[in-house]
Design an enzyme around this catalytic site. Sequence first.
Site, mmCIF file in Angstrom:
data_model
loop_
_atom_site.group_PDB
_atom_site.id
_atom_site.type_symbol
_atom_site.label_atom_id
_atom_site.label_comp_id
_atom_site.label_asym_id
_atom_site.label_seq_id
_atom_site.Cartn_x
_atom_site.Cartn_y
_atom_site.Cartn_z
ATOM 1 C CG ASP A 1 -9.111 -0.157 5.131
ATOM 2 O OD1 ASP A 1 -8.944 -0.398 3.906
ATOM 3 O OD2 ASP A 1 -8.291 -0.476 6.005
ATOM 4 C CD GLN B 1 -3.225 -4.723 6.437
ATOM 5 O OE1 GLN B 1 -3.154 -3.714 5.736
ATOM 6 N NE2 GLN B 1 -3.891 -5.800 6.057
ATOM 7 C CE LYS C 1 -3.757 -2.518 2.183
ATOM 8 N NZ LYS C 1 -4.441 -2.924 3.415
#
Length: 292
Positions: free
Chosen positions: A119, A96, A52
């Site tokens: 997200d 994450q 990412k």
Amino acid sequence: MQLLDGKKVSQAVKLELKGQVAALIDSNKRAPHLAAILVGSNGASETYVASKIKNCEEIGFKSSLFRFSENVEENELLETIKKLNVDESIDGILVQLPLPKHIKESSVINLINPNKDVDGFHPVSTGKMTLGLPSFIPATPYGIMLMLEHYNIETSGKNAVVIGRSNIVGRPMSILLSQDREYGNCTVTVCHSRTKNLKEKCLEADIVIAALGKPGFLTADMVKENAVVIDVGITRVADQTKKTGFSIKGDVDFENVASKCSFITPVPGGVGLMTIAALLKNTYEAYLTHLK
Ligand code: NAD
């Protein structure tokens, strides 16, 4: 059979974003900025976050990585999120997953400023998405929608089976496909670990989204001729022929399923790359709203 090429489509998305960032810099604006939080040293999580960040760099986004040890206290994470929430130089915050067991994922996710929830896991984002309002869409389903759009795959009136009901993939995917929207309007069946007669359900599907995390689960006898098959699964399987000692396997028995399909995603090279492209798009959207 046509491959749904995640590499090609994600490159196109990234190229467009790169041009948009270059235009911003030309007009003396700052670049979009993503903050990533990584806890512990899980190999897969390390790889995802590194990728990412690399992708941010490639298109001219700024990124900051906040690393914490496996035994970090929940409160320390929450304090970091509070700071990032009000930091005007940060557009997007991603944590994450998975987090270590002693940390309550929902406490962390629910604290993220919904305007920076790139997200799309915050309840506000989920609620808005479910109601069809503009919102951050979780990156994996969003990436799949971008892929369907790129290949102009007919979805209206089709039967779709989504295997998996997680909050980050299966559930939002099923909602998006059932909505009255472009590349939606499917009749969706959500299957999960308690589903009976899954094979029969799959055999009725024009579109199958496999998101359960079981390598090679969807076999050729479960797929009807000319189906569209989207493989979300990413599992590391021991493989001594690889330098890393593992190879990446999807949820679809690609070798035997592919010839039956009209379209299919490979693993790797499919949904994983689209997920990152979608995250970058969400970050750019967040940036635009912060500029206003
Ligand atoms: P999860 O473990 O949270 O959910 C798995 C789902 O599969 C559950 O809802 C469960 O009910 C269902 N399931 C399990 N066994 C089943 C069975 N035998 N029959 C039917 N359903 C069954 O997983 P997740 O986070 O949704 O991820 C699923 C897979 O997708 C994993 O391999 C993960 O690594 C991968 N993934 C890939 C990306 C990407 O970018 N490509 C992103 C996220 C997750």
